[in-house]
Design an enzyme around this catalytic site. Structure first.
Site, mmCIF file in Angstrom:
data_model
loop_
_atom_site.group_PDB
_atom_site.id
_atom_site.type_symbol
_atom_site.label_atom_id
_atom_site.label_comp_id
_atom_site.label_asym_id
_atom_site.label_seq_id
_atom_site.Cartn_x
_atom_site.Cartn_y
_atom_site.Cartn_z
ATOM 1 N N GLY A 156 0.889 -1.006 0.149
ATOM 2 C CA GLY A 156 -0.005 -0.080 0.163
ATOM 3 C C GLY A 156 0.793 1.342 0.128
ATOM 4 O O GLY A 156 1.877 1.272 0.131
ATOM 5 N N ASP A 199 -3.770 9.942 14.805
ATOM 6 C CA ASP A 199 -4.034 9.777 13.676
ATOM 7 C C ASP A 199 -4.950 8.333 13.428
ATOM 8 O O ASP A 199 -4.402 7.670 12.635
ATOM 9 C CB ASP A 199 -2.955 10.042 12.572
#
Length: 991
Positions: free
Chosen positions: A675, A807
């Protein structure tokens, strides 16, 4: 003559009264009789004929359920019609029974309202109309029944509020209005009921779950209600402390305040309540995390009749005191699970000879499981899971012949499983998973026919064959043997386990073909045989398993044609990946067509084909050799230029060079690309830890051209130096060097998560859906929520220096091979003692002068106003993510415009009782009215009503975590306990 006059007058009055008395009594008796006949007229069904005796030809004193007064034989004082199956309404003529003292219509099917005329029963002492289906409001004029001592109307359908007038019933000793639909608040006037002994309003809609009552208990409760015998406040939202004055309620025998929001210390003098039989304070926030939290237990030995003690799901810390040895020998239930209790299990528990249930799971207990556990003769349930226990399982564990459930999972238990388990002849459930147990599975255990619920031995190091005695488990529902080292063939006797619904054999060394006898397991709902060495053809009989919702045969050596019917029609319900010899199946599998039987012509051409294959093989070898020489030359050239730079993890982990990472990822090839993130790309790699050991790793290569990438690298390294937790991605090492071009190179190496990110599971691409993707089950989603909550609780409260992740989102939650969740990507993390980073970026994150705040949609609203980073921000992100997990909607979906966001979307559905309308439609087990029966669900998660209740509670937690005001958000420790409680309750209901 005055005397004679008065005497004559009195005689006249007496004779006159005497003459009219029989007539008067006849009139009154007729009034009662007519009232009873009117009551009978309103009863439309009398299945047992109980009221056949109510007729005009007999005296009412002989009628069923009727008792008349001794002083006034013609007056009805008691009307008892209990459990007769009567159907109808309550006649208003009941108000004419003016001498009535006792009224019980318990356990029938009366409908309609309670008639207002009840208020005319001025002599009424007991009003017992429970377990029927009455609706409407509680009549306010019932307060006119001044002699009323018991008002019991539980388990009906009453609506409206509790009348304030009830506070005037000064003789009321019992008020039980539980399990109705009452609303509003509890009237302050009820505090006037000074002789009240039983007060139960559970399971209504009073103000905000179960009742949703809130507020605090008055500190003077122990002085204003001295005769109180039962205090039951469970299932509300009471907060504050438990008043010390409760210790003054000397008549109290039942104290239950479970499932509220009480905090602080427990009163130290509860031992004054010498009549106490039940003490239940579970599911609150008692305790302060200090070692003296449990001191209140020292007074409880004075409660010589104590039978139930539950302090589970709180914040208690410290060790269990030695005084536990002196608790009442009548104690049958001891629950102390889901706290922060540490130390060893105290030997004094061995004195509690009548103990039926012992729950100590979810703590930090250490040491061995003591031998005295096996000496408790009445023990039925023992839960010690999720602790830090070690050593071997006591050989005498099954000396208690009453044992039915043993849960020892997720500890550090070692040694073998002893044959002595075969002595547990009443065992229905055994969970020894996630330990370090070795050796073979004893045939005495696997052949224990009493096990019907589950046998879970997964996540150990068990070896050997699966004994043929497994066939004795004919009624078992769940058998879990995954992730061990079991080998050999599956015994044919496994096909005798006709009750099996879930069978997990994945991650072992089983081989040979699937035995034909498994065709008898027609009730299977889940079958996982992945990661073994099974061979042969996939049995066609699996097509006929109508209940099967999930089938995983991946990573084996199956060959031949894949069936096309039954579960094999639903691409989302099964997996056959990693079986290179398979062919055919449904088109979505994209497997090669199965070869036709060879003809004579084809057999003559086979030598030519072999020659072509040989030539092709030689060409491939030449290409590979040339590629190797080119790689070797480059390696030799770059070896001179590579020089190590600063690496924050150099002193902690095994070092790795750029060249090693280049080799591990096959030159950072596109095939190994997993990814692309904000600051770089992630590759799958094979890292040789030694000559014998090679492991799969994830290599995050930083794109140093992006602003903030270098500081993100340092931030993540620093964070990972300080943290270790089972739900955090484990950092293996890092590399800070020079690549073969002479450019600066930085990379992080962590454990590889084979199931990818939560983002992939919640929002699959079109290619994912057509390949091996399947929707997450309800339990998998709930487990993810619990795992992430556990990780955040650790970061916020259990690190040496608290850390804010900053996050949190589905893309940063990764799933291992067992679908356990790990939080990763600490590139934006911040120590609360000081900022790790101060990065400005134009990417998708929001930033201020204090540092990056998080991703759009997940970042807390206060960050947009310039407030400092805090744990409240992570809680907000978590709440949004929980709602996303169960609704399937991103916070950035197109529907969220004009002030509507994911938080308000879920909140509105909760308020309008429309939860199932917003739930992710792919959730297995969730069937909407417009859906057909072919949902393709993987696992049956149970009754829709139970699912709806659990989903509503979970979404409410998500909403409470994402409230706009930071200080009103929940703490992660609280969230984790709530979710664990939901999981435990949901599984118990399904069981």
């Amino acid at each position: 003559m005055e005397f004679n006059y008065k005497t004559s007058f009195m005689l006249f009055i007496c004779f006159s009264f005497w003459n009219i008395l029989p007539t008067s009594q006849s009139i009154i008796a007729e009034t009662d009789r007519l009232a009873l006949l009117a009551i009978k007229d309103k009863i439309i069904d009398d299945p047992s004929g109980a009221l056949n005796s109510w007729n005009a030809s007999s005296h009412c004193s002989n009628w069923t359920g009727i008792t008349c007064s001794r002083r006034h034989p013609s007056r009805v004082t008691s009307l008892v019609l209990e459990s007769m199956g009567l159907v109808g309404t309550i006649s208003p003529y009941i108000g004419n029974l003016s001498f009535l003292r006792y009224l019980s219509l318990y356990d029938n099917q009366f409908t309609g309202e309670i008639p207002q005329e009840v208020g005319r029963l001025s002599r009424l002492q007991t009003f017992f109309v429970a377990n029927t289906t009455l609706a409407g409001k509680i009549p306010r004029n019932i307060s006119s029944c001044k002699e009323l001592e018991s008002l019991v109307i539980f388990n009906n359908a009453l609506v409206g509020g509790i009348p304030t007038e009830l506070g005037s019933l000064s003789k009321l000793r019992m008020l039980a209005l539980s399990t109705n639909h009452l609303e509003g608040t509890i009237p302050i006037s009820l505090s006037n009921l000074s002789v009240l002994e039983v007060f139960n309003l559970r399971s209504n809609n009073l103000h905000v779950s179960v009742n949703k009552l809130h507020g605090t208990i008055p500190p003077y409760v122990g002085t204003t209600l001295p005769n109180l015998e039962v205090l039951f406040l469970g299932g509300n939202r009471f907060s504050g402390v438990l008043p010390n004055s409760i210790s003054n309620l000397s008549r109290l025998y039942r104290l239950e305040v479970s499932d509220n929001q009480f905090t602080g210390s427990v009163p130290p003098n509860l031992g004054n309540l010498k009549n106490l039989t039940i003490l239940n304070i579970e599911k609150n926030y008692f305790g302060s995390g200090e070692v003296d939290d449990l001191n209140f237990l020292n007074s409880l030995p004075n409660c010589s009749t104590l039978e139930t003690l539950s302090i589970s799901y709180n914040n208690f810390s410290g060790q269990l005191p030695d005084s536990i040895a002196n608790l009442s020998t009548k104690l049958t239930i001891l629950y102390v699970g889901e706290n922060n209790i540490f130390g060893e299990i105290p030997p004094g528990i061995g004195n509690l000879v009548n103990l039926n249930a012992l729950d100590m799971e979810g703590n930090q207990l250490t040491g061995n499981i003591p031998d005295f556990i096996g000496k408790l003769p009445m023990l039925i349930l023992i839960y010690l899971s999720n602790n830090q226990l070690s050593g071997i399982i006591p050989a005498n564990i099954c000396n208690s012949t009453q044992l039915e459930q043993i849960f020892f999972s997720t500890n550090g238990l070692q040694g073998g499983i002893l044959p002595n388990f075969g002595n547990c002849q009443k065992m229905v459930a055994l969970d020894l998973s996630q330990n370090q147990l070795t050796g073979a599975i004893p045939k005495e255990l696997i052949g224990l026919s009493s096990i019907t619920t589950l046998l879970n031995l997964s996540g150990n190091q068990l070896t050997g064959n699966l004994p043929s005695e497994v066939g004795n488990l004919e009624r078992i529902v769940g058998l879990y043997l995954s992730n061990n080292r079991l080998s050999g063939k599956l015994p044919d006797s496994l096909g005798k386990c006709n009750g099996l619904e879930e069978l997990s054999l994945d991650g072992n060394l089983f081989e040979w073909v699937i035995p034909p006898s498994l065709k008898n397991l027609k009730g299977l709902q889940m079958l996982d045989m992945s990661g073994n060495n099974f061979s042969g053809k996939i049995p066609e009989y699996m097509e006929s398993f109508a209940s099967l919702r999930y089938l995983n045969l991946s990573s084996n050596d199956f060959e031949g044609e894949v069936p096309k019917q039954g579960i094999f029609k639903n691409i989302n319900a099964f997996s056959v990946l990693g079986n290179d010899k398979l062919c055919g199946g449904i088109p979505l599998l994209h497997l090669p067509s199965c070869p036709r039987p060879s003809s004579d012509k084809e057999s003559k051409q086979s030598p030519r084909k072999r020659l072509l294959l040989i030539i092709f093989g030689v060409v491939v070898c030449v290409i590979l050799l040339g590629s190797f020489l080119l790689w070797f030359w480059r390696r030799k050239a770059t070896k001179k230029t590579s020089s190590p730079l600063y690496n924050p993890l150099d002193n902690m982990f095994q070092k790795i060079s750029y060249n090693e990472l280049l080799k591990a990822t096959n030159g950072f090839s596109a095939e190994n690309l997993v990814g692309v993130g904000s600051y770089g790309s992630v590759y799958r790699g094979l890292w040789s830890l030694s000559h014998e050991v090679t492991t799969v790793v994830a290599v995050k290569v930083l794109d140093l051209k992006r602003r903030g990438a270098s500081k993100s690298f340092v931030a993540e390294c620093e964070a990972m130096r300080c943290i270790r937790h089972r739900n955090l991605v484990k950092m293996l090492t890092s590399c800070s060097s020079i690549d073969y071009k002479g450019d600066e190179f930085k990379a992080l190496v962590s454990e590889f998560m084979p199931n990818g990110s939560l983002e992939h599971w919640l929002h699959p691409t079109a290619n994912d859906v057509q390949s091996s993707w399947r929707p997450l089950t309800f339990m998998e989603r709930l487990n993810v929520a619990i795992d992430v909550a556990s990780a955040l609780d650790y970061l916020h409260h259990r690190c040496q220096t608290p850390i804010v992740h900053c996050d949190l989102k589905p893309g940063n939650v990764l799933l291992d091979n067992d679908m356990n969740s790990r939080v990763g990507d600490f590139g934006l993390a911040k120590f609360l003692g000081g900022v790790i980073i101060n990065v400005e970026t134009e990417h998708h994150t929001a930033s201020t002068s204090v540092g990056i705040r998080g991703s759009v949609g997940y970042a807390a609203p206060e960050y947009g106003m310039g407030r400092d980073v805090s744990t409240h921000g992570d809680v907000y992100s978590y709440g949004i993510m929980v709602v996303e997990i169960f609704t399937g909607r991103r916070p950035t979906d197109d529907i969220f415009t004009d002030g509507l966001n994911l938080h308000n979307f879920a909140k509105a559905a909760l308020l309008q009782d429309h939860v199932m309308e917003i739930v992710d439609p792919t959730l297995p087990g969730h069937v909407r009215p417009e859906d057909d029966n072919n949902t393709g669900a993987l696992i049956n998660v149970g009754n829709e009503t139970k699912l709806c209740e659990a989903l509503a509670t979970i979404l409410n937690l998500g909403v409470m975590c994402s409230i706009e005001s930071p200080n009103e958000r929940m703490e992660m420790a609280q969230v984790m306990k709530e979710l664990q409680s939901i999981r435990k309750a949901y599984l118990s209901r399904l069981g």
